[in-house]
Design a protein around this motif. Structure first.
Motif, PDB file in Angstrom:
ATOM      1  N   UNK A 158      83.957-153.597  15.653  1.00  0.00           N
ATOM      2  CA  UNK A 158      83.721-155.286  15.776  1.00  0.00           C
ATOM      3  C   UNK A 158      82.692-155.516  14.772  1.00  0.00           C
ATOM      4  N   UNK A 159      81.906-154.884  14.862  1.00  0.00           N
ATOM      5  CA  UNK A 159      80.720-155.324  13.653  1.00  0.00           C
ATOM      6  C   UNK A 159      81.316-155.265  12.509  1.00  0.00           C
ATOM      7  N   UNK A 160      81.960-154.058  11.978  1.00  0.00           N
ATOM      8  CA  UNK A 160      82.523-154.176  10.526  1.00  0.00           C
ATOM      9  C   UNK A 160      83.592-155.338  10.355  1.00  0.00           C
ATOM     10  N   UNK A 161      84.299-155.783  11.396  1.00  0.00           N
ATOM     11  CA  UNK A 161      85.262-156.968  11.156  1.00  0.00           C
ATOM     12  C   UNK A 161      84.217-157.943  11.052  1.00  0.00           C
ATOM     13  N   UNK A 162      83.329-158.239  11.448  1.00  0.00           N
ATOM     14  CA  UNK A 162      82.440-159.203  11.494  1.00  0.00           C
ATOM     15  C   UNK A 162      81.891-159.348   9.883  1.00  0.00           C
ATOM     16  N   UNK A 163      81.423-158.249   9.575  1.00  0.00           N
ATOM     17  CA  UNK A 163      80.910-158.133   8.238  1.00  0.00           C
ATOM     18  C   UNK A 163      81.640-158.217   7.042  1.00  0.00           C
ATOM     19  N   UNK A 164      83.010-157.884   7.270  1.00  0.00           N
ATOM     20  CA  UNK A 164      84.095-157.785   6.338  1.00  0.00           C
ATOM     21  C   UNK A 164      83.814-156.610   5.504  1.00  0.00           C
ATOM     22  N   UNK A 165      83.416-155.372   5.990  1.00  0.00           N
ATOM     23  CA  UNK A 165      83.305-154.168   5.172  1.00  0.00           C
ATOM     24  C   UNK A 165      83.847-153.287   6.285  1.00  0.00           C
ATOM     25  N   UNK A 166      84.097-151.945   5.510  1.00  0.00           N
ATOM     26  CA  UNK A 166      84.520-150.903   6.266  1.00  0.00           C
ATOM     27  C   UNK A 166      83.737-150.344   7.417  1.00  0.00           C
ATOM     28  N   UNK A 167      84.386-149.577   8.524  1.00  0.00           N
ATOM     29  CA  UNK A 167      83.755-148.920   9.267  1.00  0.00           C
ATOM     30  C   UNK A 167      82.695-148.116   8.845  1.00  0.00           C
ATOM     31  N   UNK A 168      83.389-147.242   7.718  1.00  0.00           N
ATOM     32  CA  UNK A 168      82.403-146.254   7.098  1.00  0.00           C
ATOM     33  C   UNK A 168      80.906-146.809   6.508  1.00  0.00           C
ATOM     34  N   UNK A 169      81.279-147.871   5.905  1.00  0.00           N
ATOM     35  CA  UNK A 169      80.010-148.471   5.385  1.00  0.00           C
ATOM     36  C   UNK A 169      79.138-148.868   6.486  1.00  0.00           C
ATOM     37  N   UNK A 170      79.497-149.479   7.476  1.00  0.00           N
ATOM     38  CA  UNK A 170      78.786-149.928   8.531  1.00  0.00           C
ATOM     39  C   UNK A 170      78.024-148.441   9.305  1.00  0.00           C
TER      40      UNK A 170
ATOM     41  N   UNK B  47      69.936-157.624   7.618  1.00  0.00           N
ATOM     42  CA  UNK B  47      69.632-158.983   8.412  1.00  0.00           C
ATOM     43  C   UNK B  47      70.936-159.283   9.093  1.00  0.00           C
ATOM     44  N   UNK B  48      71.969-158.998   8.315  1.00  0.00           N
ATOM     45  CA  UNK B  48      73.200-159.456   8.835  1.00  0.00           C
ATOM     46  C   UNK B  48      73.721-158.830   9.956  1.00  0.00           C
ATOM     47  N   UNK B  49      73.248-157.469  10.180  1.00  0.00           N
ATOM     48  CA  UNK B  49      73.506-156.709  11.241  1.00  0.00           C
ATOM     49  C   UNK B  49      72.646-157.213  12.428  1.00  0.00           C
ATOM     50  N   UNK B  50      71.355-157.397  12.204  1.00  0.00           N
ATOM     51  CA  UNK B  50      70.455-157.809  13.302  1.00  0.00           C
ATOM     52  C   UNK B  50      70.968-159.101  13.837  1.00  0.00           C
ATOM     53  N   UNK B  51      71.316-160.056  12.808  1.00  0.00           N
ATOM     54  CA  UNK B  51      71.768-161.600  13.335  1.00  0.00           C
ATOM     55  C   UNK B  51      73.002-161.193  14.222  1.00  0.00           C
ATOM     56  N   UNK B  52      74.019-160.454  13.635  1.00  0.00           N
ATOM     57  CA  UNK B  52      75.359-160.295  14.573  1.00  0.00           C
ATOM     58  C   UNK B  52      74.983-159.680  16.026  1.00  0.00           C
ATOM     59  N   UNK B  53      73.965-158.732  16.030  1.00  0.00           N
ATOM     60  CA  UNK B  53      73.652-158.263  17.292  1.00  0.00           C
ATOM     61  C   UNK B  53      72.892-159.024  18.277  1.00  0.00           C
TER      62      UNK B  53
ATOM     63  N   UNK C 204      84.075-144.595  21.237  1.00  0.00           N
ATOM     64  CA  UNK C 204      83.394-145.687  20.730  1.00  0.00           C
ATOM     65  C   UNK C 204      81.916-145.804  21.025  1.00  0.00           C
ATOM     66  N   UNK C 205      81.183-146.356  20.153  1.00  0.00           N
ATOM     67  CA  UNK C 205      79.614-146.604  20.445  1.00  0.00           C
ATOM     68  C   UNK C 205      79.531-148.183  20.453  1.00  0.00           C
ATOM     69  N   UNK C 206      78.609-148.464  21.269  1.00  0.00           N
ATOM     70  CA  UNK C 206      78.138-149.963  21.519  1.00  0.00           C
ATOM     71  C   UNK C 206      76.741-149.990  20.926  1.00  0.00           C
ATOM     72  N   UNK C 207      76.652-151.372  20.392  1.00  0.00           N
ATOM     73  CA  UNK C 207      75.251-151.374  19.470  1.00  0.00           C
ATOM     74  C   UNK C 207      74.399-152.386  20.016  1.00  0.00           C
ATOM     75  N   UNK C 208      72.960-151.836  20.056  1.00  0.00           N
ATOM     76  CA  UNK C 208      72.166-152.811  20.667  1.00  0.00           C
ATOM     77  C   UNK C 208      70.762-152.876  19.825  1.00  0.00           C
TER      78      UNK C 208
END
Length: 158
Positions: free
Chosen positions: A69-81, A53-59, A105-109
């Motif tokens: 950028x998503x990893x920074x917003x979620x406060x987790x590592x890029x690997x976890x994301x 849900x956190x990913x969907x809400x951010x996107x 880089x990849x952009x997320x949608x």
């Protein structure tokens, strides 16, 4: 002495702290855990986990951000994301598109399915937030936000 040990057990209680820092911190964690359990129940009904849900809400607010950028917003590592996004992409909730400028880089949608899931889950999520926070007045909510921001931005949490 039984068992050959002369160790004494220290008893610790919240009342031992001269200030209220420990009591306040424990209370904050209890409230967080209770709200998180409510969120988990509501989102489970929508077929989502809290991280999904956190990913969907951010996107939903900022489509086209990078995984970093998503990893920074979620406060987790890029690997976890990356693992979370792999699962969400398989479930047709999000899609990665190559960045037209930075090939690394990849952009997320959101996909159509991701938009639908967010649209169904968001009202229930917001309902939990409002139910929990509306026990405080608007002024109290602003004060709480300011106080928590001070703690979050303090040197102790770097």
């Amino acid at each position: 002495m039984q068992g050959g040990s002369n160790k004494t057990r220290a008893r610790v209680s919240l009342t031992q702290a001269e200030d209220h820092s420990l009591e306040t911190c424990v209370q904050l964690m209890r409230v967080y855990q209770k709200i998180q359990r409510q969120m988990d129940r509501v989102l489970d009904g929508a077929g989502l986990t809290l991280p999904q849900f956190d990913v969907l809400a951010n996107l939903g607010m900022s489509e086209g951000i990078t995984q970093q950028e998503l990893a920074e917003r979620l406060l987790v590592t890029k690997g976890n994301v990356c693992g979370l996004l792999d699962r969400m992409e398989s479930a047709d909730l999000v899609e990665r598109r190559p960045d037209p400028i930075d090939r690394r880089a990849n952009r997320l949608y959101l996909t159509k399915g991701g938009r639908k899931a967010l649209g169904e889950a968001f009202p229930a999520h917001l309902g939990v937030v409002q139910e929990c926070m509306n026990v405080l007045s608007a002024t109290e909510q602003r004060t709480l936000t300011q106080l928590l921001s001070r703690v979050e931005n303090s040197d102790c949490l770097e």
